[in-house]
Design a protein around this motif. Structure first.
Motif, PDB file in Angstrom:
ATOM      1  N   MET A   4      13.267  -3.774 -12.172  1.00 12.95           N
ATOM      2  CA  MET A   4      13.194  -2.989 -10.958  1.00 12.95           C
ATOM      3  C   MET A   4      11.796  -3.123 -10.354  1.00 12.95           C
ATOM      4  SD  MET A   4      14.201   0.968 -10.241  1.00 12.95           S
ATOM      5  CE  MET A   4      12.886   1.884 -10.998  1.00 12.95           C
ATOM      6  N   ALA A   5      11.724  -3.251  -9.064  1.00 15.43           N
ATOM      7  CA  ALA A   5      10.441  -3.401  -8.369  1.00 15.43           C
ATOM      8  C   ALA A   5       9.682  -2.073  -8.361  1.00 15.43           C
ATOM      9  CB  ALA A   5      10.675  -3.866  -6.944  1.00 15.43           C
ATOM     10  N   GLN A   6       8.378  -2.175  -8.437  1.00 17.75           N
ATOM     11  CA  GLN A   6       7.541  -0.983  -8.392  1.00 17.75           C
ATOM     12  C   GLN A   6       7.532  -0.408  -6.977  1.00 17.75           C
ATOM     13  OE1 GLN A   6       3.378  -1.612  -9.258  1.00 17.75           O
ATOM     14  NE2 GLN A   6       3.167   0.473  -9.975  1.00 17.75           N
ATOM     15  N   ARG A   7       7.724   0.891  -6.888  1.00 23.44           N
ATOM     16  CA  ARG A   7       7.670   1.577  -5.598  1.00 23.44           C
ATOM     17  C   ARG A   7       6.273   2.142  -5.404  1.00 23.44           C
ATOM     18  NH1 ARG A   7      11.651   6.042  -5.209  1.00 23.44           N
ATOM     19  NH2 ARG A   7      10.661   6.671  -7.135  1.00 23.44           N
ATOM     20  N   ILE A   8       5.737   1.993  -4.216  1.00 21.89           N
ATOM     21  CA  ILE A   8       4.379   2.450  -3.936  1.00 21.89           C
ATOM     22  C   ILE A   8       4.372   3.344  -2.704  1.00 21.89           C
ATOM     23  CG2 ILE A   8       3.220   0.507  -5.053  1.00 21.89           C
ATOM     24  CD1 ILE A   8       2.918  -0.749  -2.256  1.00 21.89           C
ATOM     25  N   ILE A   9       3.287   4.107  -2.564  1.00 19.02           N
ATOM     26  CA  ILE A   9       3.103   4.968  -1.406  1.00 19.02           C
ATOM     27  C   ILE A   9       1.628   4.967  -1.024  1.00 19.02           C
ATOM     28  CG2 ILE A   9       2.850   7.060  -2.808  1.00 19.02           C
ATOM     29  CD1 ILE A   9       4.405   8.557  -0.566  1.00 19.02           C
ATOM     30  N   ARG A  10       1.371   4.925   0.280  1.00 16.76           N
ATOM     31  CA  ARG A  10      -0.008   4.951   0.784  1.00 16.76           C
ATOM     32  C   ARG A  10      -0.426   6.388   1.067  1.00 16.76           C
ATOM     33  NH1 ARG A  10      -1.325   0.190   4.893  1.00 16.76           N
ATOM     34  NH2 ARG A  10      -3.374   0.960   4.350  1.00 16.76           N
ATOM     35  N   LEU A  11      -1.719   6.620   1.155  1.00 19.46           N
ATOM     36  CA  LEU A  11      -2.260   7.952   1.402  1.00 19.46           C
ATOM     37  C   LEU A  11      -1.701   8.551   2.692  1.00 19.46           C
ATOM     38  CD1 LEU A  11      -4.177  10.170   0.423  1.00 19.46           C
ATOM     39  CD2 LEU A  11      -5.990   9.059   1.725  1.00 19.46           C
ATOM     40  N   ALA A  12      -1.528   7.744   3.727  1.00 20.15           N
ATOM     41  CA  ALA A  12      -1.025   8.235   5.013  1.00 20.15           C
ATOM     42  C   ALA A  12       0.378   8.827   4.891  1.00 20.15           C
ATOM     43  CB  ALA A  12      -1.028   7.112   6.042  1.00 20.15           C
ATOM     44  N   ASP A  13       1.154   8.361   3.918  1.00 15.24           N
ATOM     45  CA  ASP A  13       2.498   8.887   3.712  1.00 15.24           C
ATOM     46  C   ASP A  13       2.536   9.965   2.626  1.00 15.24           C
ATOM     47  OD1 ASP A  13       3.682   7.118   5.594  1.00 15.24           O
ATOM     48  OD2 ASP A  13       3.553   5.525   4.094  1.00 15.24           O
ATOM     49  N   LEU A  14       1.492  10.019   1.836  1.00 13.52           N
ATOM     50  CA  LEU A  14       1.409  10.952   0.721  1.00 13.52           C
ATOM     51  C   LEU A  14       0.877  12.312   1.158  1.00 13.52           C
ATOM     52  CD1 LEU A  14       1.684  11.268  -2.338  1.00 13.52           C
ATOM     53  CD2 LEU A  14      -0.562  10.238  -2.576  1.00 13.52           C
ATOM     54  N   ALA A  15      -0.220  12.317   1.896  1.00 13.72           N
ATOM     55  CA  ALA A  15      -0.880  13.555   2.313  1.00 13.72           C
ATOM     56  C   ALA A  15      -0.456  13.953   3.723  1.00 13.72           C
ATOM     57  CB  ALA A  15      -2.395  13.367   2.265  1.00 13.72           C
ATOM     58  N   SER A  16      -0.549  15.235   3.998  1.00 10.24           N
ATOM     59  CA  SER A  16      -0.227  15.747   5.325  1.00 10.24           C
ATOM     60  C   SER A  16      -1.476  15.801   6.197  1.00 10.24           C
ATOM     61  CB  SER A  16       0.352  17.161   5.210  1.00 10.24           C
ATOM     62  OG  SER A  16       1.578  17.126   4.519  1.00 10.24           O
ATOM     63  N   THR A  17      -1.289  15.502   7.462  1.00  8.83           N
ATOM     64  CA  THR A  17      -2.361  15.620   8.442  1.00  8.83           C
ATOM     65  C   THR A  17      -1.805  16.369   9.645  1.00  8.83           C
ATOM     66  OG1 THR A  17      -1.804  13.481   9.410  1.00  8.83           O
ATOM     67  CG2 THR A  17      -3.518  13.483   7.719  1.00  8.83           C
ATOM     68  N   LYS A  18      -2.674  16.738  10.570  1.00  5.01           N
ATOM     69  CA  LYS A  18      -2.211  17.437  11.768  1.00  5.01           C
ATOM     70  C   LYS A  18      -1.160  16.604  12.475  1.00  5.01           C
ATOM     71  CE  LYS A  18      -5.665  20.613  13.247  1.00  5.01           C
ATOM     72  NZ  LYS A  18      -6.700  20.987  14.134  1.00  5.01           N
ATOM     73  N   GLY A  19      -0.006  17.199  12.689  1.00  2.00           N
ATOM     74  CA  GLY A  19       1.054  16.518  13.409  1.00  2.00           C
ATOM     75  C   GLY A  19       1.889  15.553  12.596  1.00  2.00           C
ATOM     76  N   LYS A  20       1.537  15.335  11.318  1.00  2.00           N
ATOM     77  CA  LYS A  20       2.312  14.398  10.498  1.00  2.00           C
ATOM     78  C   LYS A  20       2.396  14.915   9.062  1.00  2.00           C
ATOM     79  CE  LYS A  20       2.683   9.676   8.906  1.00  2.00           C
ATOM     80  NZ  LYS A  20       2.737   9.960   7.488  1.00  2.00           N
ATOM     81  N   PRO A  21       3.563  15.455   8.717  1.00  2.00           N
ATOM     82  CA  PRO A  21       3.715  15.907   7.332  1.00  2.00           C
ATOM     83  C   PRO A  21       3.809  14.720   6.375  1.00  2.00           C
ATOM     84  CG  PRO A  21       5.781  16.154   8.518  1.00  2.00           C
ATOM     85  CD  PRO A  21       4.747  15.683   9.512  1.00  2.00           C
ATOM     86  N   GLY A  22       3.244  14.902   5.197  1.00  2.00           N
ATOM     87  CA  GLY A  22       3.329  13.880   4.160  1.00  2.00           C
ATOM     88  C   GLY A  22       4.272  14.324   3.058  1.00  2.00           C
ATOM     89  N   LYS A  23       4.337  13.546   2.019  1.00  2.00           N
ATOM     90  CA  LYS A  23       5.184  13.885   0.869  1.00  2.00           C
ATOM     91  C   LYS A  23       4.692  15.179   0.218  1.00  2.00           C
ATOM     92  CE  LYS A  23       7.562  11.635  -2.919  1.00  2.00           C
ATOM     93  NZ  LYS A  23       8.878  11.831  -2.340  1.00  2.00           N
ATOM     94  N   LEU A  24       3.392  15.406   0.253  1.00  2.00           N
ATOM     95  CA  LEU A  24       2.800  16.630  -0.284  1.00  2.00           C
ATOM     96  C   LEU A  24       2.165  17.428   0.856  1.00  2.00           C
ATOM     97  CD1 LEU A  24       1.050  15.132  -3.425  1.00  2.00           C
ATOM     98  CD2 LEU A  24       3.088  16.554  -3.389  1.00  2.00           C
ATOM     99  N   PRO A  25       2.218  18.755   0.781  1.00  2.00           N
ATOM    100  CA  PRO A  25       1.646  19.579   1.845  1.00  2.00           C
ATOM    101  C   PRO A  25       0.153  19.840   1.652  1.00  2.00           C
ATOM    102  CG  PRO A  25       2.751  20.980   0.279  1.00  2.00           C
ATOM    103  CD  PRO A  25       2.969  19.548  -0.186  1.00  2.00           C
ATOM    104  N   VAL A  26      -0.580  18.790   1.340  1.00  3.50           N
ATOM    105  CA  VAL A  26      -2.026  18.905   1.134  1.00  3.50           C
ATOM    106  C   VAL A  26      -2.731  17.802   1.916  1.00  3.50           C
ATOM    107  CG1 VAL A  26      -1.789  19.952  -1.159  1.00  3.50           C
ATOM    108  CG2 VAL A  26      -1.989  17.483  -0.962  1.00  3.50           C
TER     109      VAL A  26
END
Length: 67
Positions: A1-23
């Protein structure tokens, strides 16, 4: 199985863009430095990612479930 990855922009939340985590990105980096969050790895000089399976295991553990 291929390794799944996530970038910081998709991991963390910023103004106007929720991420996987609410931090913020700063909180993610603070957790990494303190050993509370999985360490990222570099795909290149400018691309840092996290192993998505490790991130999801972190979330399950924090939620009180079994990883």
């Amino acid at each position: 199985m291929a390794q799944r990855i996530i970038r910081l922009a998709d991991l963390a939340s910023t103004k106007g863009k929720p991420g996987k985590l609410p931090v913020s990105p700063d909180t993610i980096w603070r957790w990494v430095r303190s050993g509370k969050f999985p360490a990222p790895f570099k795909l290149s000089d400018r691309v840092t990612v996290w192993d998505l399976d490790q991130v999801e295991a972190f979330i399950v553990k924090r939620a009180g479930g079994a990883a």
